[in-house]
Design a protein around this motif. Structure first.
Motif, PDB file in Angstrom:
ATOM      1  N   ALA A  82       0.828  -1.203   0.000  1.00 30.84           N
ATOM      2  CA  ALA A  82       0.000   0.000   0.000  1.00 30.84           C
ATOM      3  C   ALA A  82       0.865   1.256   0.000  1.00 30.84           C
ATOM      4  CB  ALA A  82      -0.929  -0.006   1.215  1.00 30.84           C
ATOM      5  N   ALA A  83       1.945   1.249   0.771  1.00 25.96           N
ATOM      6  CA  ALA A  83       2.841   2.403   0.818  1.00 25.96           C
ATOM      7  C   ALA A  83       3.505   2.653  -0.532  1.00 25.96           C
ATOM      8  CB  ALA A  83       3.905   2.193   1.898  1.00 25.96           C
ATOM      9  N   ARG A  84       3.758   1.592  -1.275  1.00 24.63           N
ATOM     10  CA  ARG A  84       4.396   1.735  -2.590  1.00 24.63           C
ATOM     11  C   ARG A  84       3.505   2.512  -3.565  1.00 24.63           C
ATOM     12  NH1 ARG A  84       5.617  -3.839  -1.300  1.00 24.63           N
ATOM     13  NH2 ARG A  84       7.813  -4.008  -0.678  1.00 24.63           N
ATOM     14  N   LEU A  85       2.192   2.492  -3.351  1.00 26.61           N
ATOM     15  CA  LEU A  85       1.294   3.280  -4.196  1.00 26.61           C
ATOM     16  C   LEU A  85       1.616   4.771  -4.080  1.00 26.61           C
ATOM     17  CD1 LEU A  85      -2.166   1.567  -3.501  1.00 26.61           C
ATOM     18  CD2 LEU A  85      -0.674   1.235  -5.481  1.00 26.61           C
ATOM     19  N   VAL A  86       1.928   5.212  -2.872  1.00 27.12           N
ATOM     20  CA  VAL A  86       2.269   6.618  -2.665  1.00 27.12           C
ATOM     21  C   VAL A  86       3.573   6.953  -3.379  1.00 27.12           C
ATOM     22  CG1 VAL A  86       2.667   8.408  -0.942  1.00 27.12           C
ATOM     23  CG2 VAL A  86       1.107   6.523  -0.425  1.00 27.12           C
ATOM     24  N   THR A  87       4.547   6.054  -3.292  1.00 28.66           N
ATOM     25  CA  THR A  87       5.820   6.278  -3.972  1.00 28.66           C
ATOM     26  C   THR A  87       5.618   6.444  -5.469  1.00 28.66           C
ATOM     27  OG1 THR A  87       6.844   4.800  -2.343  1.00 28.66           O
ATOM     28  CG2 THR A  87       8.171   5.417  -4.246  1.00 28.66           C
TER      29      THR A  87
ATOM     30  N   VAL B  39       6.092   1.609   8.988  1.00 25.47           N
ATOM     31  CA  VAL B  39       6.008   1.623   7.516  1.00 25.47           C
ATOM     32  C   VAL B  39       6.008   3.065   7.005  1.00 25.47           C
ATOM     33  CG1 VAL B  39       4.515   1.114   5.542  1.00 25.47           C
ATOM     34  CG2 VAL B  39       4.865  -0.609   7.325  1.00 25.47           C
ATOM     35  N   VAL B  40       5.209   3.920   7.635  1.00 26.41           N
ATOM     36  CA  VAL B  40       5.148   5.320   7.204  1.00 26.41           C
ATOM     37  C   VAL B  40       6.490   6.014   7.416  1.00 26.41           C
ATOM     38  CG1 VAL B  40       4.116   7.566   7.735  1.00 26.41           C
ATOM     39  CG2 VAL B  40       2.665   5.542   7.515  1.00 26.41           C
ATOM     40  N   ALA B  41       7.137   5.753   8.558  1.00 26.21           N
ATOM     41  CA  ALA B  41       8.422   6.392   8.839  1.00 26.21           C
ATOM     42  C   ALA B  41       9.488   5.963   7.836  1.00 26.21           C
ATOM     43  CB  ALA B  41       8.872   6.061  10.259  1.00 26.21           C
ATOM     44  N   ALA B  42       9.550   4.677   7.542  1.00 22.38           N
ATOM     45  CA  ALA B  42      10.545   4.179   6.589  1.00 22.38           C
ATOM     46  C   ALA B  42      10.278   4.743   5.198  1.00 22.38           C
ATOM     47  CB  ALA B  42      10.524   2.652   6.565  1.00 22.38           C
ATOM     48  N   HIS B  43       9.018   4.705   4.778  1.00 20.72           N
ATOM     49  CA  HIS B  43       8.645   5.217   3.460  1.00 20.72           C
ATOM     50  C   HIS B  43       8.987   6.698   3.326  1.00 20.72           C
ATOM     51  CE1 HIS B  43       5.838   7.214   0.686  1.00 20.72           C
ATOM     52  NE2 HIS B  43       5.964   6.123  -0.055  1.00 20.72           N
ATOM     53  N   ASN B  44       8.588   7.493   4.317  1.00 20.46           N
ATOM     54  CA  ASN B  44       8.782   8.932   4.218  1.00 20.46           C
ATOM     55  C   ASN B  44      10.253   9.322   4.319  1.00 20.46           C
ATOM     56  OD1 ASN B  44       6.064   9.167   3.939  1.00 20.46           O
ATOM     57  ND2 ASN B  44       5.683  10.133   5.911  1.00 20.46           N
ATOM     58  N   ASN B  45      11.022   8.571   5.086  1.00 18.77           N
ATOM     59  CA  ASN B  45      12.453   8.861   5.184  1.00 18.77           C
ATOM     60  C   ASN B  45      13.110   8.780   3.811  1.00 18.77           C
ATOM     61  OD1 ASN B  45      15.413   7.664   5.496  1.00 18.77           O
ATOM     62  ND2 ASN B  45      14.979   8.879   7.312  1.00 18.77           N
ATOM     63  N   ALA B  46      12.803   7.711   3.075  1.00 22.93           N
ATOM     64  CA  ALA B  46      13.397   7.531   1.752  1.00 22.93           C
ATOM     65  C   ALA B  46      12.810   8.513   0.742  1.00 22.93           C
ATOM     66  CB  ALA B  46      13.180   6.096   1.277  1.00 22.93           C
ATOM     67  N   LEU B  47      11.494   8.695   0.787  1.00 27.22           N
ATOM     68  CA  LEU B  47      10.848   9.576  -0.191  1.00 27.22           C
ATOM     69  C   LEU B  47      11.319  11.019  -0.030  1.00 27.22           C
ATOM     70  CD1 LEU B  47       8.765   9.876  -2.465  1.00 27.22           C
ATOM     71  CD2 LEU B  47       7.038  10.295  -0.700  1.00 27.22           C
ATOM     72  N   ARG B  48      11.431  11.495   1.191  1.00 24.29           N
ATOM     73  CA  ARG B  48      11.844  12.878   1.407  1.00 24.29           C
ATOM     74  C   ARG B  48      13.310  13.091   1.051  1.00 24.29           C
ATOM     75  NH1 ARG B  48       8.360  13.328   6.974  1.00 24.29           N
ATOM     76  NH2 ARG B  48       6.353  13.815   5.967  1.00 24.29           N
ATOM     77  N   ALA B  49      14.132  12.070   1.255  1.00 24.81           N
ATOM     78  CA  ALA B  49      15.526  12.176   0.817  1.00 24.81           C
ATOM     79  C   ALA B  49      15.582  12.344  -0.700  1.00 24.81           C
ATOM     80  CB  ALA B  49      16.309  10.948   1.256  1.00 24.81           C
ATOM     81  N   TRP B  50      14.741  11.612  -1.401  1.00 26.32           N
ATOM     82  CA  TRP B  50      14.677  11.726  -2.861  1.00 26.32           C
ATOM     83  C   TRP B  50      14.185  13.110  -3.271  1.00 26.32           C
ATOM     84  CZ3 TRP B  50      10.121  11.991  -6.019  1.00 26.32           C
ATOM     85  CH2 TRP B  50      10.366  11.858  -7.400  1.00 26.32           C
ATOM     86  N   LEU B  51      13.178  13.633  -2.584  1.00 26.34           N
ATOM     87  CA  LEU B  51      12.656  14.962  -2.898  1.00 26.34           C
ATOM     88  C   LEU B  51      13.701  16.038  -2.611  1.00 26.34           C
ATOM     89  CD1 LEU B  51       9.065  14.526  -1.419  1.00 26.34           C
ATOM     90  CD2 LEU B  51       9.640  14.766  -3.842  1.00 26.34           C
ATOM     91  N   ARG B  52      14.424  15.915  -1.506  1.00 27.87           N
ATOM     92  CA  ARG B  52      15.458  16.907  -1.182  1.00 27.87           C
ATOM     93  C   ARG B  52      16.579  16.903  -2.206  1.00 27.87           C
ATOM     94  NH1 ARG B  52      14.442  15.082   4.158  1.00 27.87           N
ATOM     95  NH2 ARG B  52      16.201  13.632   4.010  1.00 27.87           N
TER      96      ARG B  52
ATOM     97  N   ALA C 284      13.301   2.491  -5.775  1.00 26.48           N
ATOM     98  CA  ALA C 284      14.365   1.635  -5.220  1.00 26.48           C
ATOM     99  C   ALA C 284      14.735   2.089  -3.816  1.00 26.48           C
ATOM    100  CB  ALA C 284      15.586   1.666  -6.133  1.00 26.48           C
ATOM    101  N   ALA C 285      14.787   3.402  -3.601  1.00 29.05           N
ATOM    102  CA  ALA C 285      15.122   3.924  -2.275  1.00 29.05           C
ATOM    103  C   ALA C 285      14.063   3.537  -1.244  1.00 29.05           C
ATOM    104  CB  ALA C 285      15.265   5.444  -2.341  1.00 29.05           C
ATOM    105  N   VAL C 286      12.794   3.652  -1.635  1.00 30.44           N
ATOM    106  CA  VAL C 286      11.707   3.278  -0.721  1.00 30.44           C
ATOM    107  C   VAL C 286      11.720   1.774  -0.474  1.00 30.44           C
ATOM    108  CG1 VAL C 286       9.195   3.126  -0.493  1.00 30.44           C
ATOM    109  CG2 VAL C 286      10.255   5.258  -1.255  1.00 30.44           C
ATOM    110  N   GLU C 287      12.003   0.997  -1.512  1.00 29.85           N
ATOM    111  CA  GLU C 287      12.061  -0.454  -1.354  1.00 29.85           C
ATOM    112  C   GLU C 287      13.105  -0.849  -0.320  1.00 29.85           C
ATOM    113  OE1 GLU C 287      10.347  -4.025  -2.088  1.00 29.85           O
ATOM    114  OE2 GLU C 287       9.820  -2.118  -3.050  1.00 29.85           O
ATOM    115  N   HIS C 288      14.252  -0.191  -0.376  1.00 32.28           N
ATOM    116  CA  HIS C 288      15.309  -0.466   0.599  1.00 32.28           C
ATOM    117  C   HIS C 288      14.847  -0.103   2.013  1.00 32.28           C
ATOM    118  CE1 HIS C 288      19.316  -0.775   2.350  1.00 32.28           C
ATOM    119  NE2 HIS C 288      19.149   0.437   2.855  1.00 32.28           N
ATOM    120  N   ALA C 289      14.176   1.036   2.147  1.00 25.07           N
ATOM    121  CA  ALA C 289      13.704   1.469   3.458  1.00 25.07           C
ATOM    122  C   ALA C 289      12.649   0.523   4.015  1.00 25.07           C
ATOM    123  CB  ALA C 289      13.150   2.892   3.363  1.00 25.07           C
ATOM    124  N   LEU C 290      11.708   0.119   3.171  1.00 23.71           N
ATOM    125  CA  LEU C 290      10.676  -0.812   3.634  1.00 23.71           C
ATOM    126  C   LEU C 290      11.265  -2.162   4.011  1.00 23.71           C
ATOM    127  CD1 LEU C 290       7.785  -0.068   1.093  1.00 23.71           C
ATOM    128  CD2 LEU C 290       7.952   0.667   3.480  1.00 23.71           C
TER     129      LEU C 290
END
Length: 259
Positions: free
Chosen positions: A78-83, A146-159, A168-174
């Protein structure tokens, strides 16, 4: 119309700033009436996040289908949908992220959106674990992880400005969440471990009715057949405790209360 209004609003936010942009200016840019704006967006903040409602509906539908038997893996799906939603429009996603960092009200709104995703996952997990010990607590902890891991990777990508592979970054975090909480895809022994299940014989040795294979240095799969109720685990001193617990759960067929 919804996309037209959202695009017009976002262009004005970037040109003039969020606070200085009015709804009248948005509808003028979009070429529609004022009433049309509020038919699709209750507020200016909603126009910054036009895709989250659809993504939340997709997430709810995915979890309701129940195609993934492991609840933890299901909420990761489900979190991957957001990514994928963010990665589909990288330029827009990066611009929106920068805008939310500049406007406190948008940052607050974004946090409320994140919380809705987390509540959806936690509600699903509570239903899955309602009959087990600490089911509600475990659901909240896993959803938050799950939310913390997802957002950590996603926000690093956005920054980073959208450089690299967001999925791939979110997959590693999850993966850090799955390593701790998910059921193993197949029963796997701890590295250098041997598992025995069956009725205890004299001196505590495994009963003759237990058949076990695997557990070598590579941590290969173990196959267990037994009609007893005693489990003996022999593991290397450096074997991760969480993996030993996973193996015990796999043999017992029920989740352990503590990890």
């Amino acid at each position: 119309m919804r996309e037209t209004l959202a695009e017009a609003a976002f262009q004005l936010f970037l040109e003039r700033g969020f606070e200085r942009t009015t709804v009248d200016e948005i509808v003028a840019r979009a070429g529609v009436g004022r009433r049309s704006f509020f038919r699709y967006f209750p507020s200016k903040e909603d126009a910054v996040f036009p895709d989250h409602e659809r993504c939340l509906a997709d997430m709810t539908a995915l979890l309701a289908r129940g195609t993934e038997p492991d609840p933890v893996r299901a909420v990761c799906d489900a979190a991957r949908l957001v990514t994928r939603m963010y990665a589909a429009k990288p330029e827009f996603s990066v611009q929106r992220y920068r805008l939310t960092q500049e406007v406190p009200g948008l940052r607050t709104y974004e946090l409320s959106v994140v919380r809705r995703y987390e509540r959806t996952m936690a509600g699903f997990l509570r239903e899955c674990w309602s009959g087990g010990p600490d089911g509600a607590l475990r659901a909240e902890v896993v959803a938050a992880a799950v939310v913390a891991a997802h957002n950590n990777a996603l926000r690093a990508w956005l920054r980073s400005g959208g450089s690299g592979d967001a999925e791939a970054a979110v997959e590693h975090a999850l993966g850090t969440v799955l390593d701790v909480w998910a059921r193993p895809a197949a029963p796997a022994a701890a590295p250098g471990a041997e598992a025995f299940a069956g009725s205890a014989g004299s001196g505590g040795s495994p009963g003759a009715n237990a058949a076990v294979s695997g557990g070598g240095p590579g941590g290969g799969p173990a196959e267990v057949s037994a009609d007893g109720d005693v489990v003996v685990m022999v593991a290397r001193r450096d074997a991760p405790l969480w993996r030993v617990v996973q193996q015990v759960e796999a043999v017992l067929g029920t989740p352990a209360r503590h990890r």
